[in-house]
Enzyme design. Structure first.
Site, short mmCIF file in Angstrom:
data_model
loop_
_atom_site.label_atom_id
_atom_site.label_comp_id
_atom_site.label_asym_id
_atom_site.label_seq_id
_atom_site.Cartn_x
_atom_site.Cartn_y
_atom_site.Cartn_z
N ARG A 50 0.83 -1.22 0.00
CA ARG A 50 0.00 0.00 0.00
C ARG A 50 0.86 1.26 0.00
O ARG A 50 0.54 2.25 -0.67
CB ARG A 50 -0.95 -0.01 1.21
CG ARG A 50 -1.96 1.12 1.16
CD ARG A 50 -3.03 0.99 2.21
NE ARG A 50 -2.49 1.12 3.55
CZ ARG A 50 -3.20 0.93 4.67
NH1 ARG A 50 -4.48 0.58 4.59
NH2 ARG A 50 -2.65 1.07 5.85
N LYS A 149 -2.74 6.81 0.88
CA LYS A 149 -2.51 7.14 2.29
C LYS A 149 -1.47 8.27 2.32
O LYS A 149 -0.29 8.04 2.53
CB LYS A 149 -2.06 5.90 3.07
CG LYS A 149 -2.20 6.07 4.56
CD LYS A 149 -2.10 4.75 5.28
CE LYS A 149 -1.97 4.95 6.77
NZ LYS A 149 -3.06 5.66 7.41
N GLU A 182 -16.15 6.04 6.09
CA GLU A 182 -15.27 5.38 7.08
C GLU A 182 -15.19 6.26 8.32
O GLU A 182 -15.82 7.31 8.38
CB GLU A 182 -13.87 5.15 6.48
CG GLU A 182 -13.16 6.41 6.01
CD GLU A 182 -11.78 6.13 5.40
OE1 GLU A 182 -11.16 5.12 5.74
OE2 GLU A 182 -11.33 6.96 4.59
N1 PMP Z 1 -9.10 4.68 7.09
C1 PMP Z 1 -8.23 5.66 7.38
C2 PMP Z 1 -8.55 7.05 6.96
C3 PMP Z 1 -7.04 5.38 8.06
O1 PMP Z 1 -6.18 6.35 8.35
C4 PMP Z 1 -6.78 4.05 8.46
C5 PMP Z 1 -5.53 3.73 9.23
N2 PMP Z 1 -4.47 3.43 8.36
C6 PMP Z 1 -7.71 3.05 8.13
C7 PMP Z 1 -8.86 3.42 7.45
C8 PMP Z 1 -7.50 1.61 8.50
O2 PMP Z 1 -6.48 1.05 7.72
P1 PMP Z 1 -5.55 -0.11 8.29
O3 PMP Z 1 -6.45 -1.16 8.81
O4 PMP Z 1 -4.77 -0.55 7.11
O5 PMP Z 1 -4.72 0.50 9.34
#
Ligand code: PMP
Length: 289
Positions: A50, A149, A182
């Site tokens: 990612r 990200k 989210e």
């Molecule tokens: N959404 C956002 C906006 C985030 O910052 C995160 C944290 N990385 C997640 C979802 C969850 O992603 P992950 O499970 O890969 O940490």
């Protein structure tokens, strides 16, 4: 604390970045949040994939191979004698001038920080979080894909500020089309009549914890759906929970004043929390070697 910065492991006090770094000036860069449990890095390959995909999407060439980055992450943990940690790799566009043109940035800045960070929400894992649906909308994918990200988290921070003002623990984003997106830093799931439902990932970050939880749920024989959700689905859910590397699996007990289920973490959420904990202790890339 020892920090990796541009090829060197240095004490925190010496880990200095230029004020002309475009990561600082413009949020021009990408990052990851990764956890290590019990001497093993959880889903390292997925996090690296990612990170490099995010960089590619913003046309940023990371000056390390994935294998080199993996080694740097392991060495950062070793240098800090950490076996359980939260790891933050950061790659910025690098030092440029005050204009925004990335062509002025000669080389990316690469940073890896690793810290001890226990359960993000403390006793709320037993009691559940209170959340609100915030008025600020998730940045639309047409403008800035949430799947990148990037270091530009101001959209998420505005959501968090709104939740803070309302005195609750977490913010739930909608997208500009009116669908649930989210949380401020985590993905969201509802449980209704024994079925787990989560939004597709065009309007949110494709979370790695989300993926792991979907795998676990499927292996338990629970039906899992990826489909758009609205306010109604949130308010009338039997259970709601969020997932993220920092948050892990966290139950939500109230949304906009509506009590979710009986106001306590529900049975499926609790099962998934336990199974996720087991997975984090079992799987992973060893820090040594
Ligand atoms: N959404 C956002 C906006 C985030 O910052 C995160 C944290 N990385 C997640 C979802 C969850 O992603 P992950 O499970 O890969 O940490």
């Amino acid at each position: 604390m020892i920090i990796y910065l541009d090829g060197r492991f240095v004490p925190e006090e010496e880990a200095r970045v230029s004020v002309f770094d475009h990561g600082l000036l413009y949020g021009d860069g990408v990052f990851e949040g990764i956890r290590a449990y019990n001497g093993k890095i959880f889903r390292l390959d997925e996090h690296l994939a990612r990170l490099y995909d995010s960089a590619k999407a913003i046309d940023l060439a990371i000056p390390l191979t994935k294998a080199e980055m993996a080694e740097v992450i392991k060495e950062t943990l070793r240098q800090n004698s950490l076996r359980d940690a939260y790891i933050r790799p950061i790659v910025t566009r690098g030092k440029g001038d005050l204009g925004l043109d990335p062509l002025k940035c000669a080389k990316p800045t690469v940073i890896v920080i690793a810290v001890t960070w226990g359960a993000m929400y403390g006793d709320l894992y037993d009691n559940g979080l209170r959340a609100i649906c915030v008025s600020v909308r998730r940045t639309p994918p047409e403008s800035m894909p949430p799947n990148v990200k990037s270091l530009n988290y101001l959209n998420n921070i505005l959501a968090k500020i709104e939740a803070n003002y309302r005195g609750v623990d977490e913010a739930i984003f909608f997208d500009t089309k009116g669908h649930v997106s989210e949380g401020s830093g985590d993905n969201i799931f509802v449980v209704k009549d024994g079925v787990i439902i989560t939004p597709p990932t065009l309007n949110n970050l494709r979370g790695i914890t989300r993926m792991v939880v979907l795998e676990i749920a499927a292996s338990m024989g629970i039906t899992v759906l990826e489909r758009d959700l609205g306010y109604f689905d949130l308010y009338t859910a039997d259970e709601v929970f969020v997932t993220g590397t920092a948050a892990e699996v966290a139950p939500i007990r109230e949304i906009d004043g509506r009590v979710i289920g009986n106001g306590k973490p529900g049975p499926i959420t609790r099962q998934l929390m336990a199974a996720f904990r087991t997975a984090t202790q079992k799987d992973g890339t060893p820090i040594e070697g």
